[in-house]
Scaffold this active site. Structure first.
Site, PDB file in Angstrom:
ATOM      1  N   CYS A  52      -5.629  -1.305  -0.545  1.00 39.27           N
ATOM      2  CA  CYS A  52      -5.074  -0.380   0.445  1.00 39.27           C
ATOM      3  C   CYS A  52      -5.355   1.075   0.094  1.00 39.27           C
ATOM      4  O   CYS A  52      -5.465   1.927   0.982  1.00 39.27           O
ATOM      5  CB  CYS A  52      -3.567  -0.580   0.556  1.00 39.27           C
ATOM      6  N   ASP A  84       2.544  -4.747  -2.368  1.00 40.14           N
ATOM      7  CA  ASP A  84       3.392  -5.880  -2.010  1.00 40.14           C
ATOM      8  C   ASP A  84       2.601  -7.186  -2.069  1.00 40.14           C
ATOM      9  O   ASP A  84       3.094  -8.205  -2.535  1.00 40.14           O
ATOM     10  CB  ASP A  84       3.951  -5.698  -0.600  1.00 40.14           C
ATOM     11  N   CYS A 125      -0.932   1.732   0.978  1.00 39.99           N
ATOM     12  CA  CYS A 125      -0.042   0.579   0.923  1.00 39.99           C
ATOM     13  C   CYS A 125       1.361   0.968   1.405  1.00 39.99           C
ATOM     14  O   CYS A 125       1.752   2.135   1.375  1.00 39.99           O
ATOM     15  CB  CYS A 125      -0.001   0.017  -0.493  1.00 39.99           C
ATOM     16  N   ASP A 126       2.119  -0.049   1.793  1.00 36.08           N
ATOM     17  CA  ASP A 126       3.339   0.101   2.587  1.00 36.08           C
ATOM     18  C   ASP A 126       4.253   1.256   2.198  1.00 36.08           C
ATOM     19  O   ASP A 126       4.567   2.126   3.010  1.00 36.08           O
ATOM     20  CB  ASP A 126       4.181  -1.177   2.498  1.00 36.08           C
ATOM     21  N   LYS A 127       4.729   1.255   0.953  1.00 35.36           N
ATOM     22  CA  LYS A 127       5.794   2.189   0.587  1.00 35.36           C
ATOM     23  C   LYS A 127       5.279   3.598   0.362  1.00 35.36           C
ATOM     24  O   LYS A 127       6.070   4.552   0.351  1.00 35.36           O
ATOM     25  CB  LYS A 127       6.524   1.695  -0.663  1.00 35.36           C
ATOM     26  N   CYS A 197      -3.543  -3.925   4.753  1.00 31.17           N
ATOM     27  CA  CYS A 197      -3.524  -5.228   5.438  1.00 31.17           C
ATOM     28  C   CYS A 197      -3.691  -5.049   6.942  1.00 31.17           C
ATOM     29  O   CYS A 197      -3.075  -4.178   7.554  1.00 31.17           O
ATOM     30  CB  CYS A 197      -2.233  -5.950   5.118  1.00 31.17           C
ATOM     31  N   GLU A 447      10.545  -8.695  -0.696  1.00 31.57           N
ATOM     32  CA  GLU A 447      10.093  -9.322   0.541  1.00 31.57           C
ATOM     33  C   GLU A 447       9.986 -10.825   0.361  1.00 31.57           C
ATOM     34  O   GLU A 447       9.706 -11.319  -0.724  1.00 31.57           O
ATOM     35  CB  GLU A 447       8.732  -8.760   0.967  1.00 31.57           C
ATOM     36  N   SER A 473       8.027  -9.181   4.780  1.00 35.44           N
ATOM     37  CA  SER A 473       6.749  -8.523   5.015  1.00 35.44           C
ATOM     38  C   SER A 473       6.531  -8.358   6.510  1.00 35.44           C
ATOM     39  O   SER A 473       7.055  -9.126   7.318  1.00 35.44           O
ATOM     40  CB  SER A 473       5.624  -9.368   4.418  1.00 35.44           C
TER      41      SER A 473
END
Length: 566
Positions: A52, A84, A125-127, A197, A447, A473
């Site tokens: 990511c 994640d 990435c997500d966070k 993702c 998650e 997720s």
């Protein structure tokens, strides 16, 4: 700068007393001309730990070029990222949500220390996406967030696949529905290169939300990670930031409650991740804007589901970009009166102005019209009831049924539930309950993608529900209820459930109820907590002692009581 106030960075750079600071900066190649310009922080979340973010070094160079061309002096620094996808299903996943706070803290600290006049943050990435925004909002300076873009879909047996397919294949292999050779082939094909993702999972959800909110440049999130357009978008973000610095356009001058509700609407319209609830609540707190859990349900009820995206739909983020992107989704919602187009963005232009030129690709089927949506309402539902007095969150964009009643199958952690699924112990009609996975109880609110994907792979997705005080997720699909609050570790009712207690999930009535056979549990949440994963120390210990309820965004700001209220 606007000319009304001196640049913040002057306290670092000007006067005889600052000669030592200038000497050290000269060692990095800066000169007198650089010192006369605004100092711009470039917060990079580059790392070699996840695809990511692995490409963000090159994008940062493009951002810095844009800043220099527009009259600023960029200073790049780095912060952390926790993948994640890599840590899912392991104790390492406890670090994921905690990393959001660490990212925010580090961005804030760098702005405070170096007195930056403005800042660009690169996320992947997500966070890292909400974390960088939270830190920049705390700094209170002109800022822009740039998302690194999504990964291209992999190709497997003639179809597009994402990391979601790999997680679900693990469940299929465990159930004997896929062989080890086929799983290996899928593993090698699913992630073809850099980028976050590819479905409408958390990363793409939050990137679109921040475009709609106005803290990211509209259209900047869409180009895939390795698309040629992404490099130019990065350069343009540098120029936009410098315009904001000269105008004194800090987020406090344009972000409003309606800006946040616009972000919620685009999440609902695209079937976005339930993690958006946590992150937007946290961002609202940083911005000093009122936003409540119930607002997500209210907005979702009035917002049609327009985007046919994975995990529930057919397409990935690259397809959305090719169809017309975030701008097309937002323009349609504005035209239908579902979003407020008058809200100002970081460019100084309104959201309506930014999306007026959106171009729909002829023949595209990714983004529906408001007159013919996939569903008349959005994907986010907030449930309350005896099992979740403070609320719980469900994504219904992919859940076929709206009522489920069954016996609770109670597990004290994610691993225990996963093992039960693997050995075939879960049956149609069950309600899998996973507790002690909340913000404090995990700690870190892991998650549950490994569990939900295992249910899907075992062919149980349509017949089994799941309830947890943990989270999911963005790749999760099915009747999966997360963020149950209060959590078990805070004395929540989910801690009273016993094996076999009837649980009812009623989406239409927005209820989450249980018939308890167990005795009352104490609502006391005095520290120290017994943590089932063993004693925690360091950053996890700090997090347990400071984190609020999921119903308040699992933030770590201020003096929170143990119920998560200021």
């Amino acid at each position: 700068m606007s000319g009304r106030e001196p640049m913040r960075s002057r306290v670092i750079l000007e006067g005889p007393s600052r000669a030592p600071a200038r000497a050290m900066l000269r060692a990095m190649g800066l000169d007198d001309e650089d010192f006369r310009r605004p100092l711009i922080g470039v917060a990079n979340t580059w790392a070699e730990t996840t695809p990511c973010n692995v490409h963000l070094r090159e994008l940062a160079d493009r951002v810095k070029r844009g800043i220099r061309e527009a009259g600023g002096t960029p200073l790049e620094f780095n912060t952390v990222v926790v993948s994640d996808g890599v840590t899912m299903g392991t104790p390492g996943m406890r670090a994921s949500l905690v990393s959001r706070e660490v990212v925010a803290d580090s961005v804030e600290l760098m702005a405070e220390a170096y007195r930056f006049d403005g800042m660009v943050a690169l996320s992947g990435c997500d966070k890292t996406i909400p974390g960088t925004v939270m830190g920049m909002l705390r700094a209170g300076i002109p800022c822009v967030m740039l998302y690194g873009g999504s990964i291209a879909p992999g190709r497997f047996q003639g179809r597009d696949v994402t990391i979601q397919d790999v997680f679900e294949a693990v469940g299929a292999a465990g159930a004997g529905r896929m062989g080890p050779e086929e799983l290996d082939e899928l593993e090698r094909a699913a992630c073809p290169g850099a980028g976050a993702c590819g479905g409408q999972f958390t990363a793409n959800t939050m990137a679109m939300a921040f475009e709609a909110m106005g803290i990211s440049v509209m259209g900047s999130a869409g180009p895939p990670a390795l698309h040629p357009r992404r490099r130019e978008a990065a350069r343009e973000v540098g120029r936009v930031l410098m315009d904001a610095v000269r105008a004194g356009r800090a987020p406090s001058s344009f972000l409003t409650r309606d800006s946040l509700l616009n972000a919620v609407a685009v999440v609902a319209a695209t079937g976005g991740s339930t993690n958006a609830v946590l992150h937007l609540l946290a961002v609202a707190r940083e911005a000093g804007i009122p936003l409540e859990l119930e607002d997500f349900d209210t907005v979702s009820r009035r917002t049609p589901l327009l985007a046919d995206l994975k995990p529930s739909g057919r397409f990935v983020a690259a397809d959305l970009y090719a169809a017309g992107g975030t701008a097309l989704v937002v323009r349609r919602l504005i035209e239908a009166g579902k979003m407020d187009g008058s809200q100002v963005t970081v460019t100084g232009r309104t959201l309506a102005e930014e999306t007026a030129g959106a171009v729909e690709t002829a023949g595209q089927t990714v983004i529906r019209s408001v007159d013919a949506p996939l569903k008349p309402d959005g994907g986010l539902v907030v449930l309350k009831g005896s099992l979740a007095p403070d609320g719980a969150v469900l994504k219904v964009s992919g859940a076929g049924k709206r009522l489920h009643r069954g016996p609770a199958r109670v597990f004290e952690c994610e691993e225990a539930a996963f093992a039960a699924i693997e050995r075939g112990a879960i049956r149609a009609g069950d309600v899998v309950v996973i507790r002690n996975e909340g913000p404090r109880g995990g700690p870190g609110m892991r998650e549950m993608l490994g569990v939900t994907a295992a249910l899907a792979g075992a062919g149980l997705l349509d017949d089994v529900a799941l309830v947890t005080d943990g989270r999911f997720s963005g790749a999760t699909r099915g009747l999966m209820v997360g963020h149950v609050a209060p959590e078990a570790a805070a004395g929540g009712p989910i801690g009273r459930l016993r094996e076999g207690d009837p649980v009812t999930i009623d989406v239409t009535e927005r209820r989450l109820e249980a018939e308890f056979s167990g005795t009352e549990v104490s609502s006391s949440s005095a520290l120290p907590l017994p943590v089932r994963n063993g004693p925690v120390r360091g950053v996890l210990d700090k997090y347990v002692r400071m984190v609020s309820s999921a119903a308040h965004g699992a933030v770590t700001i201020g003096a929170w009581d143990r119920g998560g209220r200021a």
